[in-house]
Design a protein around this motif. Sequence first.
Motif, PDB file in Angstrom:
ATOM      1  N   TYR A  59       0.819  -1.205   0.000  1.00  0.00           N
ATOM      2  CA  TYR A  59       0.000   0.000   0.000  1.00  0.00           C
ATOM      3  C   TYR A  59       0.857   1.261   0.000  1.00  0.00           C
ATOM      4  N   ALA A  60       0.327   2.283  -0.625  1.00  0.00           N
ATOM      5  CA  ALA A  60       0.953   3.599  -0.505  1.00  0.00           C
ATOM      6  C   ALA A  60       0.805   4.075   0.936  1.00  0.00           C
ATOM      7  N   ASN A  61       1.745   4.842   1.406  1.00  0.00           N
ATOM      8  CA  ASN A  61       1.695   5.334   2.786  1.00  0.00           C
ATOM      9  C   ASN A  61       0.413   6.119   3.052  1.00  0.00           C
ATOM     10  N   SER A  62      -0.057   6.815   2.037  1.00  0.00           N
ATOM     11  CA  SER A  62      -1.219   7.687   2.212  1.00  0.00           C
ATOM     12  C   SER A  62      -2.518   6.913   2.451  1.00  0.00           C
ATOM     13  N   VAL A  63      -2.528   5.617   2.124  1.00  0.00           N
ATOM     14  CA  VAL A  63      -3.763   4.838   2.296  1.00  0.00           C
ATOM     15  C   VAL A  63      -3.590   3.672   3.257  1.00  0.00           C
ATOM     16  N   LYS A  64      -2.375   3.453   3.710  1.00  0.00           N
ATOM     17  CA  LYS A  64      -2.105   2.344   4.619  1.00  0.00           C
ATOM     18  C   LYS A  64      -2.977   2.475   5.867  1.00  0.00           C
ATOM     19  N   GLU A  65      -3.467   1.370   6.353  1.00  0.00           N
ATOM     20  CA  GLU A  65      -4.355   1.302   7.522  1.00  0.00           C
ATOM     21  C   GLU A  65      -5.790   1.725   7.201  1.00  0.00           C
ATOM     22  N   ARG A  66      -6.043   2.270   6.006  1.00  0.00           N
ATOM     23  CA  ARG A  66      -7.405   2.665   5.650  1.00  0.00           C
ATOM     24  C   ARG A  66      -7.967   1.835   4.494  1.00  0.00           C
ATOM     25  N   PHE A  67      -7.092   1.438   3.560  1.00  0.00           N
ATOM     26  CA  PHE A  67      -7.518   0.690   2.377  1.00  0.00           C
ATOM     27  C   PHE A  67      -7.050  -0.756   2.494  1.00  0.00           C
ATOM     28  N   THR A  68      -7.842  -1.663   1.960  1.00  0.00           N
ATOM     29  CA  THR A  68      -7.475  -3.074   1.914  1.00  0.00           C
ATOM     30  C   THR A  68      -7.785  -3.618   0.525  1.00  0.00           C
TER      31      THR A  68
END
Length: 127
Positions: A59-68
Amino acid sequence: VQLQASGGGLVQTGASLKISCETSGRTFSSYAMGWFRQAPGKEREFVASISWGGARTYYANSVKERFTMSRDNAKATVHLHMNSLKPEDTALYYCASPSKPRYNPPRYVERSSYDYWGQGTQVTVSS
């Protein structure tokens, strides 16, 4: 080979949305997949990728922990589950895949690693 993205829409900040990409024309399970996005006036950027075996996601850092990102080999489809959406997530989302089977691109963040692209699905997050 065709990639068909769907599921985009208009949502409010903090909402969740799932977009999907259905592929056809080849043995889906043998190919890595990726998601990229492009906002108006900006370069297309990497969002997420999944290995051809499905064991690894990036994942890109900007979406990590939010996108799966996930894949359903039986339906030849990948999904991108997006939570806690922000206005800066507004973009046209593209799915993509390399042409080489059983290959996980080492430079998975680069557009040049992908040979096939879908038409994009618009995600708009209102503030």
